[in-house]
Scaffold this motif. Structure first.
Motif, mmCIF file in Angstrom:
data_model
loop_
_atom_site.group_PDB
_atom_site.id
_atom_site.type_symbol
_atom_site.label_atom_id
_atom_site.label_comp_id
_atom_site.label_asym_id
_atom_site.label_seq_id
_atom_site.Cartn_x
_atom_site.Cartn_y
_atom_site.Cartn_z
ATOM 1 N N PHE A 74 0.808 -1.230 0.093
ATOM 2 C CA PHE A 74 -0.318 -0.118 -0.122
ATOM 3 C C PHE A 74 0.966 0.940 0.381
ATOM 4 N N ILE A 75 0.653 2.224 -0.323
ATOM 5 C CA ILE A 75 1.228 3.371 -1.030
ATOM 6 C C ILE A 75 0.394 4.328 -0.450
ATOM 7 N N LEU A 76 1.352 5.415 0.822
ATOM 8 C CA LEU A 76 0.365 6.105 1.233
ATOM 9 C C LEU A 76 0.626 7.439 1.119
ATOM 10 N N GLY A 77 0.009 8.670 1.482
ATOM 11 C CA GLY A 77 0.423 9.729 1.733
ATOM 12 C C GLY A 77 -0.377 10.906 0.742
ATOM 13 N N HIS A 78 0.065 11.886 1.151
ATOM 14 C CA HIS A 78 -1.199 13.251 0.640
ATOM 15 C C HIS A 78 -1.763 12.883 -0.907
ATOM 16 N N TRP A 79 -2.275 13.398 -1.014
ATOM 17 C CA TRP A 79 -2.199 13.778 -2.881
ATOM 18 C C TRP A 79 -1.245 15.135 -2.755
ATOM 19 N N ARG A 80 -0.149 14.704 -4.033
ATOM 20 C CA ARG A 80 0.334 15.896 -4.715
ATOM 21 C C ARG A 80 1.548 15.358 -3.866
ATOM 22 N N VAL A 211 -6.160 8.171 0.892
ATOM 23 C CA VAL A 211 -7.069 7.876 2.128
ATOM 24 C C VAL A 211 -7.032 7.373 2.896
ATOM 25 N N ASN A 212 -5.612 5.944 2.092
ATOM 26 C CA ASN A 212 -5.811 5.118 2.661
ATOM 27 C C ASN A 212 -4.189 5.136 4.148
ATOM 28 N N THR A 213 -4.003 6.646 4.363
ATOM 29 C CA THR A 213 -3.282 6.791 4.574
ATOM 30 C C THR A 213 -3.750 7.163 6.573
ATOM 31 N N GLY A 214 -4.829 7.347 6.313
ATOM 32 C CA GLY A 214 -5.712 7.676 7.137
ATOM 33 C C GLY A 214 -6.699 6.027 7.493
ATOM 34 N N ARG A 215 -6.504 5.048 6.993
ATOM 35 C CA ARG A 215 -7.108 3.840 7.196
ATOM 36 C C ARG A 215 -6.154 2.238 7.690
ATOM 37 N N VAL A 216 -4.826 2.922 8.007
ATOM 38 C CA VAL A 216 -3.509 2.035 8.311
ATOM 39 C C VAL A 216 -4.443 0.865 9.213
ATOM 40 N N SER A 241 -0.042 22.526 -4.873
ATOM 41 C CA SER A 241 -0.471 21.570 -6.548
ATOM 42 C C SER A 241 -2.037 20.542 -5.559
ATOM 43 N N THR A 242 -2.135 20.783 -4.824
ATOM 44 C CA THR A 242 -3.175 19.956 -4.366
ATOM 45 C C THR A 242 -4.190 20.756 -4.903
ATOM 46 N N GLU A 261 -12.252 29.029 -1.001
ATOM 47 C CA GLU A 261 -12.538 29.740 -0.338
ATOM 48 C C GLU A 261 -12.676 28.605 0.136
ATOM 49 N N PHE A 262 -13.850 27.634 -0.070
ATOM 50 C CA PHE A 262 -13.903 26.193 0.071
ATOM 51 C C PHE A 262 -12.908 25.049 -0.111
ATOM 52 N N ILE A 263 -12.282 25.342 -0.892
ATOM 53 C CA ILE A 263 -11.424 24.235 -1.945
ATOM 54 C C ILE A 263 -10.479 24.763 -0.295
ATOM 55 N N GLU A 264 -9.721 25.493 -0.554
ATOM 56 C CA GLU A 264 -8.609 26.183 0.387
ATOM 57 C C GLU A 264 -8.838 25.260 1.780
ATOM 58 N N ASN A 265 -9.813 25.992 2.472
ATOM 59 C CA ASN A 265 -10.109 25.178 3.504
ATOM 60 C C ASN A 265 -10.432 24.160 4.061
ATOM 61 N N LEU A 266 -10.732 22.745 2.939
ATOM 62 C CA LEU A 266 -11.076 21.749 3.033
ATOM 63 C C LEU A 266 -9.428 21.114 2.536
ATOM 64 N N ILE A 267 -8.911 21.575 2.327
ATOM 65 C CA ILE A 267 -7.952 20.772 1.953
ATOM 66 C C ILE A 267 -6.346 21.006 3.250
ATOM 67 N N PHE A 268 -6.831 22.178 4.212
ATOM 68 C CA PHE A 268 -6.073 22.454 5.238
ATOM 69 C C PHE A 268 -6.813 21.241 6.015
ATOM 70 N N GLU A 269 -8.296 21.197 5.606
ATOM 71 C CA GLU A 269 -8.744 20.424 7.111
ATOM 72 C C GLU A 269 -8.647 18.759 7.232
ATOM 73 N N ILE A 270 -8.454 17.962 5.345
ATOM 74 C CA ILE A 270 -7.965 16.651 5.114
ATOM 75 C C ILE A 270 -6.510 16.758 5.640
ATOM 76 N N PHE A 271 -5.788 17.261 4.978
ATOM 77 C CA PHE A 271 -4.443 16.931 5.799
ATOM 78 C C PHE A 271 -4.222 16.952 6.311
ATOM 79 N N SER A 272 -4.096 18.233 7.878
ATOM 80 C CA SER A 272 -4.616 17.579 8.894
ATOM 81 C C SER A 272 -5.093 16.225 9.288
#
Length: 373
Positions: A74-80, A211-216, A241-242, A261-272
């Motif tokens: 399994f390859i894990l890691g955030h998009w981009r 998203v498997n990064t959070g499903r280990v 890049s994301t 603005e919504f996409i910006e907030n989405l990226i910050f929250e999902i990454f964290s």
């Protein structure tokens, strides 16, 4: 966007009829996307008789992968973060099995793939919107798209209904809505993996979905012997890049619009969430089954990185397909990376909200990204 125009048909076209209806009920559909919903439904209905043949092939006949099956990787890691290049390289191994782009969209039409592959080829762009990397129906692809056409437990449904991204994360990554959801997801995922091995004649499944990064924890329950590669990258480059990737991909998939603005907030929250969930779960992986890779080092010398993966993680022979890797790397040498500038506001927000990641990995603003006030 001009290079990535799609017909008004959703990637949900590969769903079963029942799954398609269940997914549509999960979020708001704006009036302007009704045509897309109806045309997609038409494809679903046309494909439905072929789904019965699929059940015969993999249900009645119980087709299984041939030969010795090795533990999945399994390859894990955030998009981009370099997951696509890493995935493509590892899938050059003749023993690798993977979910193809075709299989990711039509996971219940392998028995009728000649017909539906032709349909995809006629309607699919030859490059990705965000970075210009080549696309093909037979190239390795992220498996969460396939899960999304098989069940309601795919996080990638947030591409269709971005306003529900928080709920989807709790349901399809953390599995907090129902105790049975995780079991349903594992059963669906294992069937997808088995079919991918059959489709590509592989002995080791090489799987990539950010998203498997959070499903280990769930992956290990499904396969305790699984191997993992976690690849990470400078967060300033990841964000820029994301954002470009989501900004160009969302409008081709969503059923309701959201703002920049919504996409910006989405990226910050999902990454964290993804990174924190990974850090909280990675201790569950036996040390010999995990390797972590810094993208910047991987990018400088990908062959050395793959050699390390085979020697330390897979304990397999790297030299047997070294020439294949070298030819692939030569074929993508002409690929040009995107150039970026970053606003002072976004720079400061990354510094503040992702400080835990910046400090732990020793990152700073790259010299090739300039702050634009």
């Amino acid at each position: 966007m001009a290079e990535f125009k799609l017909p008004p048909i959703s990637t949900l076209a590969g769903s079963t009829f029942s799954n398609y209806i269940r997914v549509l009920k999960k979020g708001e559909i704006e009036r302007k996307y009704y045509l897309t919903v109806l045309l997609t439904l038409l494809i679903v209905l046309i494909a439905s008789p072929f789904h019965l043949w699929e059940k015969v092939l993999f249900g009645v006949f119980k087709r299984k992968p041939k030969g010795e099956i090795k533990p999945p990787l399994f390859i894990l890691g955030h998009w981009r973060s370099g997951t696509t290049l890493l995935h493509n390289l590892l899938c050059q191994d003749p023993a690798a099995g993977y979910v193809t782009t075709y299989h990711s969209l039509f996971p219940t039409n392998l028995g009728s793939k000649l017909l539906f592959k032709t349909f995809m080829k006629l309607n699919m762009p030859d490059k990705r919107p965000s970075d210009g990397m080549a696309l093909s129906v037979d190239y390795p692809q992220e498996d969460d798209f396939a899960i999304g056409n098989l069940s309601t437990l795919s996080y990638y449904h947030f591409f269709y209904f971005p306003k529900k991204f928080k709920q989807f994360y709790e349901q399809s990554v953390r599995f907090r809505n129902s105790s049975s959801d995780a079991e349903k997801w594992k059963k669906t995922y294992q069937l997808l993996i088995n079919k991918a091995l059959i489709n590509t004649s592989g002995q080791r499944a090489v799987l990539k979905s950010p998203v498997n990064t959070g499903r280990v924890n769930q992956i290990l329950k499904m396969n305790p012997e699984a191997k993992f590669i976690y690849i990470y990258r400078n967060p300033f480059a990841v964000y820029l890049s994301t954002f470009k990737f989501f900004d160009e991909l969302f409008p081709t998939l969503w059923f309701h619009e959201v703002s920049y603005e919504f996409i910006e907030n989405l990226i910050f929250e999902i990454f964290s969430k993804l990174i924190q969930d990974y850090e909280a779960q990675k201790h569950l992986i036996p040390k010999e089954n995990l390797i972590e890779i810094r993208f910047e080092e991987f990018e400088k010398n990908p062959l050395d990185t793959i050699r390390l993966v085979y020697f330390d993680l897979l304990t397999d022979n790297f030299e047997q397909f070294r020439e294949i890797l070298e030819r692939y790397l030569d074929s993508v040498k002409s690929h040009k990376k995107n150039a970026y500038t970053i606003s002072r506001r976004i720079h400061d927000r990354i510094q503040k909200e992702w400080k835990f990641y910046i400090d732990s990995k020793g990152y700073a603003l790259p010299s090739n990204i300039h702050i634009k006030d």
